[in-house]
Design a protein around this motif. Structure first.
Motif, PDB file in Angstrom:
ATOM      1  N   GLN A   1      16.424 -11.261  18.529  1.00 41.26           N
ATOM      2  CA  GLN A   1      15.321 -10.770  19.333  1.00 41.26           C
ATOM      3  C   GLN A   1      14.558  -9.361  18.383  1.00 41.26           C
ATOM      4  O   GLN A   1      13.617  -9.257  17.847  1.00 41.26           O
ATOM      5  N   TYR A   2      15.968  -8.821  17.847  1.00 39.25           N
ATOM      6  CA  TYR A   2      15.406  -7.386  17.140  1.00 39.25           C
ATOM      7  C   TYR A   2      14.862  -7.936  15.889  1.00 39.25           C
ATOM      8  O   TYR A   2      13.847  -7.040  15.319  1.00 39.25           O
ATOM      9  N   SER A   3      15.770  -8.598  15.129  1.00 48.73           N
ATOM     10  CA  SER A   3      15.244  -9.007  13.842  1.00 48.73           C
ATOM     11  C   SER A   3      14.053  -9.568  13.652  1.00 48.73           C
ATOM     12  O   SER A   3      13.295  -9.330  12.692  1.00 48.73           O
ATOM     13  N   LYS A   4      13.778 -10.369  14.680  1.00 55.46           N
ATOM     14  CA  LYS A   4      12.253 -10.941  14.599  1.00 55.46           C
ATOM     15  C   LYS A   4      11.228  -9.869  14.723  1.00 55.46           C
ATOM     16  O   LYS A   4      10.207  -9.829  14.385  1.00 55.46           O
ATOM     17  N   ALA A   5      11.512  -8.808  15.613  1.00 54.91           N
ATOM     18  CA  ALA A   5      10.492  -7.878  16.108  1.00 54.91           C
ATOM     19  C   ALA A   5      10.387  -6.942  14.696  1.00 54.91           C
ATOM     20  O   ALA A   5       9.308  -6.430  14.417  1.00 54.91           O
ATOM     21  N   VAL A   6      11.400  -6.572  14.107  1.00 54.55           N
ATOM     22  CA  VAL A   6      11.296  -5.693  12.966  1.00 54.55           C
ATOM     23  C   VAL A   6      10.619  -6.471  11.783  1.00 54.55           C
ATOM     24  O   VAL A   6       9.854  -6.364  10.949  1.00 54.55           O
ATOM     25  N   TRP A   7      11.033  -7.714  11.719  1.00 50.76           N
ATOM     26  CA  TRP A   7      10.447  -8.604  10.671  1.00 50.76           C
ATOM     27  C   TRP A   7       8.801  -8.746  10.893  1.00 50.76           C
ATOM     28  O   TRP A   7       7.924  -8.846   9.949  1.00 50.76           O
ATOM     29  N   ASN A   8       8.340  -9.011  12.133  1.00 46.88           N
ATOM     30  CA  ASN A   8       7.021  -8.840  12.445  1.00 46.88           C
ATOM     31  C   ASN A   8       6.220  -7.660  11.975  1.00 46.88           C
ATOM     32  O   ASN A   8       5.178  -7.688  11.220  1.00 46.88           O
ATOM     33  N   VAL A   9       6.750  -6.359  12.198  1.00 45.51           N
ATOM     34  CA  VAL A   9       6.341  -5.328  11.683  1.00 45.51           C
ATOM     35  C   VAL A   9       6.286  -5.097  10.111  1.00 45.51           C
ATOM     36  O   VAL A   9       5.302  -4.794   9.628  1.00 45.51           O
ATOM     37  N   ARG A  10       7.332  -5.664   9.473  1.00 44.64           N
ATOM     38  CA  ARG A  10       7.325  -5.393   7.924  1.00 44.64           C
ATOM     39  C   ARG A  10       6.288  -6.514   7.604  1.00 44.64           C
ATOM     40  O   ARG A  10       5.698  -6.033   6.602  1.00 44.64           O
ATOM     41  N   SER A  11       6.206  -7.636   8.191  1.00 41.06           N
ATOM     42  CA  SER A  11       5.163  -8.685   7.810  1.00 41.06           C
ATOM     43  C   SER A  11       3.864  -7.976   7.764  1.00 41.06           C
ATOM     44  O   SER A  11       2.923  -8.244   6.933  1.00 41.06           O
ATOM     45  N   GLN A  12       3.344  -7.393   9.085  1.00 37.91           N
ATOM     46  CA  GLN A  12       2.211  -6.675   9.280  1.00 37.91           C
ATOM     47  C   GLN A  12       1.795  -5.827   8.101  1.00 37.91           C
ATOM     48  O   GLN A  12       0.805  -5.576   7.345  1.00 37.91           O
ATOM     49  N   ARG A  13       3.003  -4.869   7.650  1.00 42.69           N
ATOM     50  CA  ARG A  13       2.864  -3.758   6.809  1.00 42.69           C
ATOM     51  C   ARG A  13       2.397  -4.640   5.358  1.00 42.69           C
ATOM     52  O   ARG A  13       1.575  -3.980   4.629  1.00 42.69           O
ATOM     53  N   GLN A  14       3.199  -5.472   5.280  1.00 40.52           N
ATOM     54  CA  GLN A  14       2.930  -6.429   3.757  1.00 40.52           C
ATOM     55  C   GLN A  14       1.614  -6.904   3.660  1.00 40.52           C
ATOM     56  O   GLN A  14       0.942  -6.862   2.863  1.00 40.52           O
ATOM     57  N   ASP A  15       0.903  -7.259   5.103  1.00 38.97           N
ATOM     58  CA  ASP A  15      -0.190  -8.197   4.983  1.00 38.97           C
ATOM     59  C   ASP A  15      -1.401  -6.945   4.828  1.00 38.97           C
ATOM     60  O   ASP A  15      -2.205  -7.412   4.339  1.00 38.97           O
ATOM     61  N   ASP A  16      -0.963  -5.665   5.222  1.00 39.15           N
ATOM     62  CA  ASP A  16      -2.004  -4.621   5.148  1.00 39.15           C
ATOM     63  C   ASP A  16      -1.744  -3.873   3.869  1.00 39.15           C
ATOM     64  O   ASP A  16      -2.902  -3.129   3.504  1.00 39.15           O
ATOM     65  N   SER A  17      -1.239  -4.487   2.946  1.00 37.87           N
ATOM     66  CA  SER A  17      -0.919  -3.757   1.707  1.00 37.87           C
ATOM     67  C   SER A  17      -1.721  -4.419   0.548  1.00 37.87           C
ATOM     68  O   SER A  17      -1.166  -4.307  -0.551  1.00 37.87           O
ATOM     69  N   THR A  18      -2.693  -5.183   0.827  1.00 40.85           N
ATOM     70  CA  THR A  18      -3.408  -5.913  -0.008  1.00 40.85           C
ATOM     71  C   THR A  18      -4.247  -4.739  -1.236  1.00 40.85           C
ATOM     72  O   THR A  18      -4.434  -3.725  -0.756  1.00 40.85           O
ATOM     73  N   PRO A  19      -3.885  -5.225  -2.494  1.00 39.63           N
ATOM     74  CA  PRO A  19      -4.488  -4.106  -3.456  1.00 39.63           C
ATOM     75  C   PRO A  19      -5.741  -3.800  -3.386  1.00 39.63           C
ATOM     76  O   PRO A  19      -6.817  -4.695  -3.037  1.00 39.63           O
ATOM     77  N   SER A  20      -6.049  -2.509  -3.430  1.00 35.10           N
ATOM     78  CA  SER A  20      -7.388  -2.013  -3.497  1.00 35.10           C
ATOM     79  C   SER A  20      -8.185  -2.046  -4.723  1.00 35.10           C
ATOM     80  O   SER A  20      -7.461  -2.288  -5.643  1.00 35.10           O
ATOM     81  N   PRO A  21      -9.557  -2.038  -4.892  1.00 34.10           N
ATOM     82  CA  PRO A  21     -10.400  -2.265  -6.072  1.00 34.10           C
ATOM     83  C   PRO A  21      -9.965  -0.994  -6.930  1.00 34.10           C
ATOM     84  O   PRO A  21      -9.516   0.047  -6.310  1.00 34.10           O
ATOM     85  N   LYS A  22      -9.938  -1.271  -8.301  1.00 33.26           N
ATOM     86  CA  LYS A  22      -9.545   0.076  -9.001  1.00 33.26           C
ATOM     87  C   LYS A  22     -10.436   1.269  -8.957  1.00 33.26           C
ATOM     88  O   LYS A  22     -11.747   1.249  -8.691  1.00 33.26           O
ATOM     89  N   GLY A  23      -9.877   2.377  -8.853  1.00 32.78           N
ATOM     90  CA  GLY A  23     -10.511   3.420  -8.677  1.00 32.78           C
ATOM     91  C   GLY A  23     -10.726   3.894  -7.190  1.00 32.78           C
ATOM     92  O   GLY A  23     -11.325   4.860  -7.061  1.00 32.78           O
ATOM     93  N   THR A  24     -10.177   3.057  -6.215  1.00 33.52           N
ATOM     94  CA  THR A  24     -10.498   3.506  -4.753  1.00 33.52           C
ATOM     95  C   THR A  24      -8.881   3.803  -4.373  1.00 33.52           C
ATOM     96  O   THR A  24      -7.838   3.379  -4.852  1.00 33.52           O
ATOM     97  N   ASN A  25      -8.965   4.722  -3.099  1.00 36.39           N
ATOM     98  CA  ASN A  25      -7.771   5.116  -2.587  1.00 36.39           C
ATOM     99  C   ASN A  25      -7.332   4.010  -1.389  1.00 36.39           C
ATOM    100  O   ASN A  25      -8.263   4.265  -0.580  1.00 36.39           O
ATOM    101  N   SER A  26      -6.557   3.388  -1.514  1.00 40.79           N
ATOM    102  CA  SER A  26      -6.136   2.318  -0.238  1.00 40.79           C
ATOM    103  C   SER A  26      -6.029   3.057   0.919  1.00 40.79           C
ATOM    104  O   SER A  26      -6.191   2.495   2.143  1.00 40.79           O
ATOM    105  N   PHE A  27      -5.641   4.369   1.087  1.00 43.12           N
ATOM    106  CA  PHE A  27      -5.745   5.120   2.244  1.00 43.12           C
ATOM    107  C   PHE A  27      -7.111   5.731   2.967  1.00 43.12           C
ATOM    108  O   PHE A  27      -7.158   5.791   4.072  1.00 43.12           O
ATOM    109  N   ASN A  28      -8.046   5.534   2.096  1.00 39.06           N
ATOM    110  CA  ASN A  28      -9.194   5.871   2.514  1.00 39.06           C
ATOM    111  C   ASN A  28     -10.595   4.840   2.604  1.00 39.06           C
ATOM    112  O   ASN A  28     -11.659   5.100   2.544  1.00 39.06           O
TER     113      ASN A  28
END
Length: 149
Positions: free
Chosen positions: A62-89
């Motif tokens: 259960q723990y492993s699945k929960a951590v995997w889900n959070v890490r997958s969400q992080r990976q999904d949200d880390s799509t590259p931003s267009p050149k010259g833009t800051n992904s945090f903004n």
């Protein structure tokens, strides 16, 4: 010797049951082999008895699945931003790395308490160190294989 065989058979059987019950796209033969090695490593390092292992590993899964889900969400949200833009903004869907770290930390705190009910507070805390050590061993093995190719 007979006790060791019984422990080993029980853990392998438990691992195979859990892995087959959780058929997910990420489950390949290599992943299953690594997960089996991880289960054996955790069992050895935490010195789990058969009874403890039977109660511990369903919670661990259960723990492993929960951590995997959070890490997958992080990976999904880390799509590259267009050149010259800051992904945090970005105006749409800001990525907050700290929120993912906080989610993962909360999961670890929650499951440390659950692990402690089965294996005691000391070994429950030690689990996270054992898990990190396994990751480091896995990484070193990967690096050695890359060098030898």
């Amino acid at each position: 010797m007979l006790r060791f065989k019984h422990l080993f058979v029980t853990i392998v059987g438990l691992a195979l049951c859990v892995l087959s019950a959780q058929a997910q796209p990420r489950d390949s033969k290599r992943f299953a082999a690594i997960e089996n090695e991880k289960i054996a490593y955790i069992t050895k390092e935490l010195n789990l008895t058969t009874a403890e292992a039977q109660r511990f590993f369903p919670i661990y899964n259960q723990y492993s699945k929960a951590v995997w889900n959070v890490r997958s969400q992080r990976q999904d949200d880390s799509t590259p931003s267009p050149k010259g833009t800051n992904s945090f903004n970005r105006s749409s869907g800001q990525r907050d790395v700290l929120s993912y770290d906080a989610k993962e930390l909360n999961i670890k705190k929650e499951y440390r308490a659950k692990f402690a009910e089965v294996i005691g507070q000391s070994r429950a805390s030690q689990f996270f160190e054992v898990e990190q050590n396994f990751r480091e061993l896995l990484y070193k093995e990967l690096q050695n294989r890359k060098r030898n190719e």
